[in-house]
Design a protein around this motif. Structure first.
Motif, PDB file in Angstrom:
ATOM      1  N   ASP A  10     -13.281  -8.764  16.520  1.00  0.00           N
ATOM      2  CA  ASP A  10     -14.680  -9.157  16.684  1.00  0.00           C
ATOM      3  C   ASP A  10     -15.610  -7.966  16.462  1.00  0.00           C
ATOM      4  O   ASP A  10     -16.685  -8.109  15.853  1.00  0.00           O
ATOM      5  CB  ASP A  10     -14.906  -9.736  18.082  1.00  0.00           C
ATOM      6  N   ARG A  11     -15.226  -6.795  16.956  1.00  0.00           N
ATOM      7  CA  ARG A  11     -16.062  -5.609  16.772  1.00  0.00           C
ATOM      8  C   ARG A  11     -16.203  -5.255  15.297  1.00  0.00           C
ATOM      9  O   ARG A  11     -17.307  -4.961  14.809  1.00  0.00           O
ATOM     10  CB  ARG A  11     -15.471  -4.418  17.537  1.00  0.00           C
ATOM     11  N   ILE A  12     -15.099  -5.310  14.567  1.00  0.00           N
ATOM     12  CA  ILE A  12     -15.148  -4.958  13.148  1.00  0.00           C
ATOM     13  C   ILE A  12     -15.944  -5.991  12.366  1.00  0.00           C
ATOM     14  O   ILE A  12     -16.749  -5.645  11.488  1.00  0.00           O
ATOM     15  CB  ILE A  12     -13.724  -4.806  12.587  1.00  0.00           C
ATOM     16  N   ARG A  13     -15.764  -7.272  12.670  1.00  0.00           N
ATOM     17  CA  ARG A  13     -16.538  -8.312  11.992  1.00  0.00           C
ATOM     18  C   ARG A  13     -18.027  -8.107  12.199  1.00  0.00           C
ATOM     19  O   ARG A  13     -18.828  -8.241  11.272  1.00  0.00           O
ATOM     20  CB  ARG A  13     -16.113  -9.692  12.496  1.00  0.00           C
ATOM     21  N   ASP A  14     -18.418  -7.762  13.420  1.00  0.00           N
ATOM     22  CA  ASP A  14     -19.832  -7.518  13.693  1.00  0.00           C
ATOM     23  C   ASP A  14     -20.329  -6.287  12.937  1.00  0.00           C
ATOM     24  O   ASP A  14     -21.456  -6.280  12.428  1.00  0.00           O
ATOM     25  CB  ASP A  14     -20.056  -7.323  15.196  1.00  0.00           C
ATOM     26  N   GLU A  15     -19.502  -5.271  12.848  1.00  0.00           N
ATOM     27  CA  GLU A  15     -19.920  -4.011  12.233  1.00  0.00           C
ATOM     28  C   GLU A  15     -20.138  -4.146  10.731  1.00  0.00           C
ATOM     29  O   GLU A  15     -21.016  -3.499  10.165  1.00  0.00           O
ATOM     30  CB  GLU A  15     -18.878  -2.932  12.527  1.00  0.00           C
ATOM     31  N   LEU A 119       0.665  -0.713  -0.041  1.00  0.00           N
ATOM     32  CA  LEU A 119       1.405   0.521  -0.290  1.00  0.00           C
ATOM     33  C   LEU A 119       0.934   1.701   0.551  1.00  0.00           C
ATOM     34  O   LEU A 119       1.644   2.702   0.668  1.00  0.00           O
ATOM     35  CB  LEU A 119       1.290   0.905  -1.771  1.00  0.00           C
ATOM     36  N   ASN A 120      -0.238   1.600   1.161  1.00  0.00           N
ATOM     37  CA  ASN A 120      -0.836   2.785   1.766  1.00  0.00           C
ATOM     38  C   ASN A 120      -1.286   2.626   3.217  1.00  0.00           C
ATOM     39  O   ASN A 120      -1.798   3.596   3.791  1.00  0.00           O
ATOM     40  CB  ASN A 120      -2.049   3.228   0.939  1.00  0.00           C
ATOM     41  N   THR A 121      -1.134   1.457   3.792  1.00  0.00           N
ATOM     42  CA  THR A 121      -1.556   1.286   5.180  1.00  0.00           C
ATOM     43  C   THR A 121      -0.438   0.690   6.020  1.00  0.00           C
ATOM     44  O   THR A 121       0.494   0.081   5.498  1.00  0.00           O
ATOM     45  CB  THR A 121      -2.779   0.345   5.290  1.00  0.00           C
ATOM     46  N   ASP A 122      -0.575   0.858   7.317  1.00  0.00           N
ATOM     47  CA  ASP A 122       0.333   0.180   8.244  1.00  0.00           C
ATOM     48  C   ASP A 122       0.066  -1.323   8.155  1.00  0.00           C
ATOM     49  O   ASP A 122      -1.086  -1.744   8.095  1.00  0.00           O
ATOM     50  CB  ASP A 122       0.085   0.676   9.664  1.00  0.00           C
ATOM     51  N   PRO A 123       1.092  -2.153   8.154  1.00  0.00           N
ATOM     52  CA  PRO A 123       0.870  -3.598   8.067  1.00  0.00           C
ATOM     53  C   PRO A 123      -0.062  -4.143   9.140  1.00  0.00           C
ATOM     54  O   PRO A 123      -0.820  -5.085   8.880  1.00  0.00           O
ATOM     55  CB  PRO A 123       2.287  -4.176   8.203  1.00  0.00           C
ATOM     56  N   ALA A 124      -0.054  -3.573  10.331  1.00  0.00           N
ATOM     57  CA  ALA A 124      -0.957  -4.062  11.382  1.00  0.00           C
ATOM     58  C   ALA A 124      -2.406  -3.815  11.022  1.00  0.00           C
ATOM     59  O   ALA A 124      -3.283  -4.626  11.321  1.00  0.00           O
ATOM     60  CB  ALA A 124      -0.615  -3.393  12.710  1.00  0.00           C
ATOM     61  N   VAL A 125      -2.680  -2.695  10.360  1.00  0.00           N
ATOM     62  CA  VAL A 125      -4.044  -2.392   9.914  1.00  0.00           C
ATOM     63  C   VAL A 125      -4.419  -3.305   8.747  1.00  0.00           C
ATOM     64  O   VAL A 125      -5.547  -3.812   8.680  1.00  0.00           O
ATOM     65  CB  VAL A 125      -4.162  -0.907   9.510  1.00  0.00           C
ATOM     66  N   SER A 189      -2.755   3.677  14.728  1.00  0.00           N
ATOM     67  CA  SER A 189      -4.165   4.046  14.634  1.00  0.00           C
ATOM     68  C   SER A 189      -4.915   3.038  13.761  1.00  0.00           C
ATOM     69  O   SER A 189      -4.494   2.744  12.639  1.00  0.00           O
ATOM     70  CB  SER A 189      -4.316   5.436  14.026  1.00  0.00           C
ATOM     71  N   PHE A 190      -6.029   2.560  14.285  1.00  0.00           N
ATOM     72  CA  PHE A 190      -6.888   1.647  13.540  1.00  0.00           C
ATOM     73  C   PHE A 190      -8.206   2.322  13.148  1.00  0.00           C
ATOM     74  O   PHE A 190      -9.190   1.646  12.869  1.00  0.00           O
ATOM     75  CB  PHE A 190      -7.161   0.383  14.366  1.00  0.00           C
ATOM     76  N   ASP A 191      -8.197   3.647  13.092  1.00  0.00           N
ATOM     77  CA  ASP A 191      -9.421   4.396  12.791  1.00  0.00           C
ATOM     78  C   ASP A 191      -9.988   4.053  11.423  1.00  0.00           C
ATOM     79  O   ASP A 191     -11.204   4.116  11.214  1.00  0.00           O
ATOM     80  CB  ASP A 191      -9.150   5.901  12.864  1.00  0.00           C
ATOM     81  N   LYS A 192      -9.127   3.721  10.466  1.00  0.00           N
ATOM     82  CA  LYS A 192      -9.585   3.426   9.106  1.00  0.00           C
ATOM     83  C   LYS A 192      -9.794   1.937   8.858  1.00  0.00           C
ATOM     84  O   LYS A 192     -10.105   1.532   7.739  1.00  0.00           O
ATOM     85  CB  LYS A 192      -8.565   3.950   8.096  1.00  0.00           C
ATOM     86  N   ALA A 193      -9.628   1.126   9.894  1.00  0.00           N
ATOM     87  CA  ALA A 193      -9.678  -0.321   9.695  1.00  0.00           C
ATOM     88  C   ALA A 193     -11.045  -0.779   9.182  1.00  0.00           C
ATOM     89  O   ALA A 193     -11.125  -1.631   8.295  1.00  0.00           O
ATOM     90  CB  ALA A 193      -9.325  -1.044  10.990  1.00  0.00           C
ATOM     91  N   VAL A 194     -12.118  -0.226   9.735  1.00  0.00           N
ATOM     92  CA  VAL A 194     -13.456  -0.630   9.293  1.00  0.00           C
ATOM     93  C   VAL A 194     -13.646  -0.304   7.818  1.00  0.00           C
ATOM     94  O   VAL A 194     -14.183  -1.109   7.051  1.00  0.00           O
ATOM     95  CB  VAL A 194     -14.537   0.049  10.151  1.00  0.00           C
ATOM     96  N   GLU A 195     -13.200   0.856   7.399  1.00  0.00           N
ATOM     97  CA  GLU A 195     -13.302   1.244   5.983  1.00  0.00           C
ATOM     98  C   GLU A 195     -12.545   0.268   5.099  1.00  0.00           C
ATOM     99  O   GLU A 195     -13.061  -0.168   4.051  1.00  0.00           O
ATOM    100  CB  GLU A 195     -12.752   2.651   5.801  1.00  0.00           C
TER     101      GLU A 195
END
Length: 215
Positions: A10-15, A119-125, A189-195
């Protein structure tokens, strides 16, 4: 307080909600002013996108460390398998021959980024990126289906590709949330999720607006 998968989503969708501008193609179909060949172009582009996404989802399923992640991406891959046979009839209905169609870079960027995520991210991200995109994609497909039936003489059989994605599947979203939660619980880590979400949604909008430019 520990963040839950739902809170993160929800936070990322809002952002990212207002980051990318408007979809210029869907309103053309709703108004009946898009040329029929632009629907054929969409089908032809998807004939390349769907197999690519299918492979990307299977890659993510294989890379996932948790049963939730493997289940989510396996289900997504199965969905691609179901819709692929619907595209040739859709292109034919719109009068476009996929064998002679020239792919547009703006339409193919989305699938290329999905492959990059695989190829470059964790599947959860990657699951966060896919989940945040579901609602908008499904809504667009529902609006296109309605426009095609209202203005172009399409039947529900003709719009089956769009109706598949327009139909809400709460169980699938829950699978995705479970995959994200498993990642949170494992310390991913989900630090790059918004990007990743911003880029994925930007590439999807590029897909639609490239079709609008063709129209």
């Amino acid at each position: 307080m520990t963040q839950s998968a739902r809170q993160l989503l929800d936070r990322i969708r809002d952002e990212v909600a207002d980051d990318h501008g408007e979809n210029r193609f869907v309103p053309l179909v709703e108004a009946g002013t898009a040329p029929l060949t632009s629907i054929g172009a969409l089908a032809a582009e998807e004939l390349r996108i769907v197999p690519g996404d299918w492979r990307s989802f299977l890659t993510l399923a294989a890379e996932a460390d948790t049963p939730a992640g493997r289940g989510f991406f396996t289900t997504l891959a199965q969905g691609e398998a179901l819709v692929l046979p619907l595209l040739d009839p859709l292109a034919a209905k719109a009068g476009v021959n996929p064998k002679t169609y020239r792919y547009q870079p703006g339409c193919q960027a989305y699938a290329s980024y999905v492959a990059w995520l695989a190829l470059n991210t964790d599947p959860a991200v990657a699951a966060v990126a896919m989940l945040t995109n579901f609602a908008a994609w499904g809504q667009y497909c529902g609006r296109i289906s309605a426009g095609l039936q209202a203005h172009y003489g399409f039947t529900p059989d003709d719009t089956a590709f769009f109706d598949f994605f327009a139909t809400p599947v709460p169980e699938l979203e829950q699978q995705g949330l479970d995959a994200v939660q498993a990642g949170l619980d494992a310390g991913v880590s989900f630090d790059k999720a918004v990007e990743h979400v911003r880029l994925l949604q930007g590439y999807e909008l590029m897909f639609w607006n490239t079709l609008a430019d063709l129209a």
